[in-house]
Design a protein around this motif. Structure first.
Motif, mmCIF file in Angstrom:
data_model
loop_
_atom_site.group_PDB
_atom_site.id
_atom_site.type_symbol
_atom_site.label_atom_id
_atom_site.label_comp_id
_atom_site.label_asym_id
_atom_site.label_seq_id
_atom_site.Cartn_x
_atom_site.Cartn_y
_atom_site.Cartn_z
ATOM 1 N N PHE A 70 0.837 -1.235 0.093
ATOM 2 C CA PHE A 70 0.135 0.220 0.001
ATOM 3 C C PHE A 70 0.882 1.182 0.050
ATOM 4 O O PHE A 70 1.946 1.462 0.825
ATOM 5 N N GLY A 71 0.591 2.151 -0.991
ATOM 6 C CA GLY A 71 1.168 3.346 -1.098
ATOM 7 C C GLY A 71 0.111 4.554 -0.743
ATOM 8 O O GLY A 71 0.428 5.746 -0.631
ATOM 9 N N ASP A 72 -1.056 4.293 -0.578
ATOM 10 C CA ASP A 72 -2.143 5.120 -0.158
ATOM 11 C C ASP A 72 -2.572 4.767 1.125
ATOM 12 O O ASP A 72 -2.147 3.770 1.960
ATOM 13 N N GLY A 73 -3.317 5.488 2.035
ATOM 14 C CA GLY A 73 -3.849 5.202 3.200
ATOM 15 C C GLY A 73 -3.340 5.863 4.246
ATOM 16 O O GLY A 73 -2.284 6.789 4.255
ATOM 17 N N ALA A 74 -3.408 5.556 5.511
ATOM 18 C CA ALA A 74 -2.928 6.415 6.837
ATOM 19 C C ALA A 74 -1.497 5.967 6.904
ATOM 20 O O ALA A 74 -0.745 6.738 7.719
ATOM 21 N N ASN A 75 -1.030 4.795 6.498
ATOM 22 C CA ASN A 75 0.468 4.282 6.625
ATOM 23 C C ASN A 75 0.893 3.705 5.539
ATOM 24 O O ASN A 75 1.007 2.544 5.498
ATOM 25 N N PRO A 76 1.180 4.478 4.517
ATOM 26 C CA PRO A 76 1.841 3.938 3.319
ATOM 27 C C PRO A 76 3.256 3.484 3.524
ATOM 28 O O PRO A 76 3.930 4.101 4.411
ATOM 29 N N VAL A 77 3.598 2.681 2.703
ATOM 30 C CA VAL A 77 5.224 2.205 2.612
ATOM 31 C C VAL A 77 5.719 3.510 2.049
ATOM 32 O O VAL A 77 5.447 4.142 0.924
ATOM 33 N N MET A 78 6.873 3.940 2.666
ATOM 34 C CA MET A 78 7.568 5.279 2.392
ATOM 35 C C MET A 78 9.019 4.798 1.710
ATOM 36 O O MET A 78 9.659 3.861 1.979
ATOM 37 N N ASP A 79 9.314 5.699 0.768
ATOM 38 C CA ASP A 79 10.868 5.682 0.301
ATOM 39 C C ASP A 79 11.770 6.425 1.464
ATOM 40 O O ASP A 79 11.233 6.785 2.389
ATOM 41 N N ALA A 80 13.073 6.289 1.190
ATOM 42 C CA ALA A 80 13.972 6.722 2.179
ATOM 43 C C ALA A 80 14.010 8.297 2.070
ATOM 44 O O ALA A 80 14.564 9.101 3.143
ATOM 45 N N GLN A 81 13.189 9.038 1.419
ATOM 46 C CA GLN A 81 13.195 10.357 1.235
ATOM 47 C C GLN A 81 11.930 10.793 1.965
ATOM 48 O O GLN A 81 11.539 11.930 1.887
ATOM 49 N N GLY A 82 11.026 10.021 2.349
ATOM 50 C CA GLY A 82 9.913 10.334 3.214
ATOM 51 C C GLY A 82 8.554 10.279 2.158
ATOM 52 O O GLY A 82 7.812 10.852 2.670
ATOM 53 N N LYS A 83 8.803 9.853 1.107
ATOM 54 C CA LYS A 83 7.577 9.945 -0.052
ATOM 55 C C LYS A 83 6.958 8.541 0.073
ATOM 56 O O LYS A 83 7.464 7.595 -0.140
#
Length: 105
Positions: A70-83
């Motif tokens: 999941f890249g959407d929602g309250a707790n998405p998986v984030m990249d190392a840059q915080g996106k």
């Protein structure tokens, strides 16, 4: 045997943002699975190994196993840059990635 998934990201992932059962789901006809996570290649490669046998998650001829990130929602998986990851591959942060795998028995 156990189901093993190797996912290659095109950016480094913030490994603290990843949680099985929260923003990563592994499921089959018998419900959700739990898994261990191993990171490689400067956090661009994630290997998931289920704790359950694949036939426990999804018995033969029952529709296979689905992996969702999941890249959407309250707790998405984030990249190392915080996106949030670009899960739907539209060039923008956010979006979910889903793939299904058939079980051959």
């Amino acid at each position: 045997g156990k189901a093993v998934f190797t996912i290659q990201f095109n950016v480094a992932i913030d490994t603290d943002s990843v949680a099985i059962g929260d923003n990563i789901q592994i499921s089959g006809a018998n419900g959700s699975a739990t898994a261990t996570i191993e990171w490689r290649d400067d956090n661009t490669t994630m290997q998931l190994t289920t704790l359950q046998n694949f036939t426990t998650i999804s018995p033969c001829f029952s529709g296979g196993i689905t992996l969702e990130i999941f890249g959407d929602g309250a707790n998405p998986v984030m990249d190392a840059q915080g996106k949030a990851i670009d899960g739907n591959n539209n060039g923008l942060p956010g979006g979910d990635w889903t793939d299904s795998y058939d079980i051959l028995c």
